[in-house]
Design a protein around this motif. Structure first.
Motif, PDB file in Angstrom:
ATOM      1  N   LEU A  54     -35.735 -28.890 -21.918  1.00 53.34           N
ATOM      2  CA  LEU A  54     -35.293 -27.575 -21.450  1.00 53.34           C
ATOM      3  C   LEU A  54     -34.548 -26.844 -22.571  1.00 53.34           C
ATOM      4  CD1 LEU A  54     -34.063 -28.078 -17.764  1.00 53.34           C
ATOM      5  CD2 LEU A  54     -36.182 -27.020 -18.573  1.00 53.34           C
ATOM      6  N   ILE A  80     -39.029 -22.934 -19.618  1.00 53.66           N
ATOM      7  CA  ILE A  80     -37.694 -22.489 -20.024  1.00 53.66           C
ATOM      8  C   ILE A  80     -37.787 -21.349 -21.031  1.00 53.66           C
ATOM      9  CG2 ILE A  80     -37.295 -24.073 -21.967  1.00 53.66           C
ATOM     10  CD1 ILE A  80     -34.797 -23.020 -19.172  1.00 53.66           C
ATOM     11  N   LYS A 110     -43.089 -27.614 -19.112  1.00 53.80           N
ATOM     12  CA  LYS A 110     -41.629 -27.560 -18.978  1.00 53.80           C
ATOM     13  C   LYS A 110     -41.007 -26.748 -20.117  1.00 53.80           C
ATOM     14  CE  LYS A 110     -37.748 -30.538 -17.701  1.00 53.80           C
ATOM     15  NZ  LYS A 110     -37.265 -31.937 -17.533  1.00 53.80           N
ATOM     16  N   ALA A 157     -30.293 -23.320 -18.555  1.00 55.70           N
ATOM     17  CA  ALA A 157     -30.934 -24.632 -18.695  1.00 55.70           C
ATOM     18  C   ALA A 157     -29.965 -25.751 -18.339  1.00 55.70           C
ATOM     19  CB  ALA A 157     -31.453 -24.804 -20.114  1.00 55.70           C
TER      20      ALA A 157
END
Length: 446
Positions: free
Chosen positions: A261, A229, A225, A247
């Motif tokens: 994020l 991003i 994750k 984000a």
């Protein structure tokens, strides 16, 4: 319950103190005499908010003590009360390999075997390659058939470890296949964790392999994750978009969520980097290497963030580091920690130093550790001295005190008011209004 905690590093020291605070009788065991002496004096050997106070409280009750003698894990003669032995030693990355080094876990269990008594329970908390528990369980069974091995992975966040231990979001038991052993081990751990379980913390029971995979799978997901991003940040830079707004927009989708994020310099520390590499290595050993090939790109994206930060700094200085001073805010891999293992901040600082700049690093908690490991860098306790005469200021660890700095007063101290926000933690408008040129990973120049 009577508890021993074998290995009193970050995981073990916190676990021992928290278990004593729950009301159990706890002995912490470690081979490091200095660490044991510090802990016995209620002195935390590393920075962790809340731990010094917890150690003091636990030591004052008489329920917590520390020793270097593994023989003290043995039940006193004639005492029928079983002991729950937690194995909390480290599993670092092997030198020159991706695989985890389980030698400390093996040594802990081997050393414990002569001291086990019928009815005791061994609990593994270390992050290990899947299959380790089955191997260790056979060793235990050969010596004490009535002693179960439970795998009970930890989910600590540095800076929040005390709360994560006492108020976890879930508890996982990896139970042995033998029903009687599984029932005995579960009952013992239910007693150990009675307080959080009574508070409604979810309990998940499963087999050994699943429990071993829970921690590595969780870390692999979080690393993915973060790198996702950061990959979007690379696209945003090319397209002139703002990754922080991106984000925020996708984080409102409850299937995605906003946590992890935060685009920027990427992850470091003693868990995520080595755990995803060990996961890839173990998958290869199991013949499932293709299932985790995406983690190699996750790792590569993470490392590219560091190189991009160096490039961005060089660009801000007109193409060369020679004769320039670079001030670095942050040495720890994350705020509220003094852990510098695989620190992105120090990696960037060292790369810039090698390319000819004068580099001065400051940090609220990690300077002692950083000085010991990176002696070629310069370190300073005070922020104003760190930035004095600097040609560029880099925010590389998002400590609260750095996010709240006054850019106007800071501008009076530097030679050139350039700031590069490696964590997207500063407000661009405020810094630009304070006279600075502001740049950040994944955001437009202005």
């Amino acid at each position: 319950m009577r508890i021993t905690v074998i290995g009193c590093g970050y995981l073990g020291a916190v676990h021992a103190a928290c278990m004593a605070d729950f009301g159990h009788q706890v002995v912490g065991i470690d081979v490091d005499e200095r660490k044991v002496a510090d802990l016995a004096a209620a002195k935390a050997p590393f920075f962790e908010p809340g731990l010094p106070e917890l150690l003091t409280r636990a030591m004052e009750t008489g329920r917590l003590r520390f020793t270097t003698d593994l023989a003290e894990a043995a039940r006193p003669a004639g005492d029928e009360q079983p002991t729950v032995h937690f194995v909390c030693v480290g599993t670092p990355q092997r030198k020159g390999e991706y695989a985890a080094d389980t030698s400390y876990v093996d040594a802990a269990v081997t050393g414990l075997l002569p001291h086990l008594r019928p009815g005791d329970v061994v609990v593994g908390k270390s992050t290990v390659p899947v299959g380790t528990a089955a191997r260790l369980a056979e060793q235990i069974k050969a010596v004490q058939p009535d002693v179960p091995l439970i795998w009970n992975p930890e989910f600590l966040r540095e800076g929040h470890a005390v709360d994560d231990t006492q108020r976890p979001d879930r508890i996982v038991y990896g139970l042995p296949p033998e029903e009687e052993l599984a029932a005995h081990g579960k009952a013992a751990l239910d007693a150990v964790y009675a307080i959080p379980l009574d508070d409604g913390v979810p309990l998940i029971t499963c087999d050994h392999p699943t429990a071993e995979l829970v921690k590595t799978a969780a870390n692999a997901f979080l690393a993915t994750k973060i790198s996702f991003i950061n990959a979007m940040a690379e696209v945003c830079e090319a397209a002139g978009a703002d990754v922080t707004a991106l984000a925020n927009a996708i984080g409102h989708d409850d299937r995605i969520g906003p946590k992890f994020l935060g685009a920027g310099l990427g992850f470091g520390g003693g868990c995520l980097p080595k755990d995803i590499r060990a996961f890839m290595a173990r998958a290869g050993e199991l013949g499932a290497d293709q299932a985790l090939t995406f983690l190699r790109e996750v790792d590569d994206i993470n490392m590219r963030r560091r190189s991009r930060m160096v490039d961005m700094t060089r660009e801000a200085l007109g193409g060369s580091f020679l004769g320039k001073k670079v001030a670095v805010l942050g040495a720890a891999f994350k705020p509220e920690s003094d852990d510098i293992r695989d620190s992105p901040a120090l990696n960037v600082a060292a790369q810039i130093k090698l390319q000819g700049a004068e580099v001065v690093v400051t940090d609220p908690a990690a300077l002692e550790n950083a000085r010991r490991v990176w002696p070629e860098l310069s370190f300073e306790d005070k922020i104003d001295v760190t930035v004095s005469g600097a040609d560029v200021v880099l925010l590389l660890t998002e400590w609260k005190q750095y996010k709240s700095l006054d850019p106007t007063s800071l501008a009076a101290l530097v030679r050139q008011p350039h700031v590069i926000d490696g964590r997207n933690a500063l407000d661009p408008a405020t810094w630009r209004a304070g006279g600075w040129t502001y740049r950040a990973l994944g955001r437009p120049r202005a």
